[in-house]
Design a protein around this motif. Structure first.
Motif, PDB file in Angstrom:
ATOM      1  N   GLU A  11     -10.542  54.439 -40.700  1.00 27.10           N
ATOM      2  CA  GLU A  11     -12.034  54.142 -40.161  1.00 27.10           C
ATOM      3  C   GLU A  11     -11.628  52.381 -40.345  1.00 27.10           C
ATOM      4  N   TYR A  23     -18.146  51.171 -38.383  1.00 27.23           N
ATOM      5  CA  TYR A  23     -16.523  51.814 -38.056  1.00 27.23           C
ATOM      6  C   TYR A  23     -15.899  52.731 -37.319  1.00 27.23           C
ATOM      7  N   VAL A  25     -12.883  54.996 -36.085  1.00 26.56           N
ATOM      8  CA  VAL A  25     -12.119  56.105 -36.180  1.00 26.56           C
ATOM      9  C   VAL A  25     -10.840  55.742 -35.171  1.00 26.56           C
ATOM     10  N   THR A  71     -10.688  58.150 -43.760  1.00 24.77           N
ATOM     11  CA  THR A  71     -11.735  58.829 -43.970  1.00 24.77           C
ATOM     12  C   THR A  71     -12.843  59.280 -44.567  1.00 24.77           C
ATOM     13  N   GLY A  93     -19.084  54.759 -32.592  1.00 28.89           N
ATOM     14  CA  GLY A  93     -18.133  54.998 -33.494  1.00 28.89           C
ATOM     15  C   GLY A  93     -19.664  55.064 -34.439  1.00 28.89           C
TER      16      GLY A  93
END
Length: 147
Positions: A11, A23, A25, A71, A93
């Protein structure tokens, strides 16, 4: 501290206006050693953000290592409580906010970075976790965490 390698899903945090407290991915494409300072960089490809110039491709960029984290582990809860710090999945997000109201399994979340408050279903929330020195921490005093 957990090492981040090429191919890892991570992230990326942002300090930019309009993205503070978010955040996104991404997958690590390349790790770049920086000989001039203590911050390495990663080239990442986002899972949900499209390239502005070619919308058939996912957006790639180089980011400093302090903006990259693994993550977070899944922390199951039976419900969220008012004042819980949570991440909400919205606009491609995760956005940090705080639960201000709950009704059944609908939660109103306040976002300090924008002063907005929106309602979300239970499945769009997760407990906010901080990653420091290789350790994940969640809000203290949680009683309804499911092992």
């Amino acid at each position: 501290m957990e090492e981040i390698n090429v191919g890892d899903t991570v992230e990326i945090s942002s300090n930019e206006d309009g993205f503070l407290g978010s955040y996104f991915v991404a997958q690590v494409i390349e790790k770049i050693k920086n000989k001039h300072n203590n911050h390495d960089e990663y080239e990442v490809e986002y899972e949900t953000l499209l390239d502005d110039e070619d919308e058939n491709k996912m957006y790639r960029e180089k980011v400093e290592d302090y903006k990259v984290r693994p993550t977070p582990p899944v922390v199951r809860v039976a419900e969220f409580d008012v004042l819980d710090k949570v991440d909400v999945y919205d606009n491609d997000g995760w956005w940090v906010g705080r639960v201000t109201h709950k009704f059944d399994y609908v939660y109103t979340v306040y976002f300090e970075s924008t002063a907005d408050e929106w309602a979300y279903s239970f499945d769009r929330l997760r407990l906010h976790q901080e990653y420091r020195n290789g350790v994940w921490t969640v809000s203290s005093g949680r009683q309804n965490i499911i092992a």
